[in-house]
Design a protein around this motif. Sequence first.
Motif, short mmCIF file in Angstrom:
data_model
loop_
_atom_site.label_atom_id
_atom_site.label_comp_id
_atom_site.label_asym_id
_atom_site.label_seq_id
_atom_site.Cartn_x
_atom_site.Cartn_y
_atom_site.Cartn_z
N LEU A 86 0.83 -1.20 0.00
CA LEU A 86 0.00 0.00 0.00
C LEU A 86 0.87 1.26 0.00
O LEU A 86 0.60 2.21 -0.74
N LEU A 87 1.89 1.25 0.82
CA LEU A 87 2.78 2.41 0.89
C LEU A 87 3.44 2.67 -0.46
O LEU A 87 3.52 3.81 -0.91
N GLY A 147 -3.93 6.66 6.10
CA GLY A 147 -4.51 7.98 5.89
C GLY A 147 -4.52 8.82 7.15
O GLY A 147 -4.26 10.03 7.11
N HIS A 148 -4.79 8.21 8.30
CA HIS A 148 -4.74 8.94 9.58
C HIS A 148 -3.34 9.46 9.85
O HIS A 148 -3.16 10.59 10.32
N VAL A 149 -2.34 8.65 9.56
CA VAL A 149 -0.95 9.05 9.81
C VAL A 149 -0.57 10.21 8.89
O VAL A 149 -0.05 11.24 9.35
N VAL A 150 -0.83 10.05 7.60
CA VAL A 150 -0.46 11.08 6.62
C VAL A 150 -1.19 12.39 6.90
O VAL A 150 -0.61 13.47 6.77
N LEU A 186 -5.97 -1.13 6.46
CA LEU A 186 -4.62 -0.57 6.63
C LEU A 186 -4.49 0.77 5.90
O LEU A 186 -3.84 1.69 6.41
N GLY A 187 -5.09 0.88 4.73
CA GLY A 187 -5.06 2.14 3.99
C GLY A 187 -5.74 3.27 4.76
O GLY A 187 -5.26 4.41 4.76
N HIS A 188 -6.82 2.94 5.41
CA HIS A 188 -7.53 3.92 6.23
C HIS A 188 -6.60 4.42 7.35
O HIS A 188 -6.52 5.63 7.60
#
Length: 179
Positions: free
Chosen positions: A101-102, A160-163, A155-157
């Motif tokens: 994903l990254l 998104g929180h981190v970014v 995991l993508g969600h």
Amino acid sequence: MAFGRRNPYGGYGRGGGFTRGRGNFKAGLMIALVMAGIALFKYFGSSQYNEITGEKQFISMSVDQEIQLGLQSAPRMAQQYGGLYPNQEYQDYVKSVGRRLLEASEAKKSKYKYNFYLLADPRTVNAFALPGGQIFITYALFSKLQNEDQLAGVLGHEIGHVVARHSAVRLAKQQLTQG
């Protein structure tokens, strides 16, 4: 003058405590307003541009501080959910999906140190991200997923929180509220 005797209106001596009380209230109000002004100035003076999302955010910590906070908190958070799930194949699978994903997203451009963990908790259906890129999913949620796409969605969600720096934004708002 009756110094030493309590006046029925508050305070001691002549004139009662109302005048004195109003002065204390005004002084306290002024101090509170100054403190609120400082907190607002600090909050609005700490804006940063998020290169990934393109947003101006009010954050009082650097990316490096976020990373450090997440790395320090990760072991304690894992322990709260029963530690890591003992199956290394499942751990590797979660990490593999997270890494792919990254690589396929703008998140790879960030300075965050992403790590993906499968937690042992069999009852709590949850996934969450700590500041700086520490991402967790519980076994209770993992076991309900039917395919890799669903895992990638979870995991993508969290990526998104981190970014979006949601944890840092929340901490800055808490500091403002405390001020």
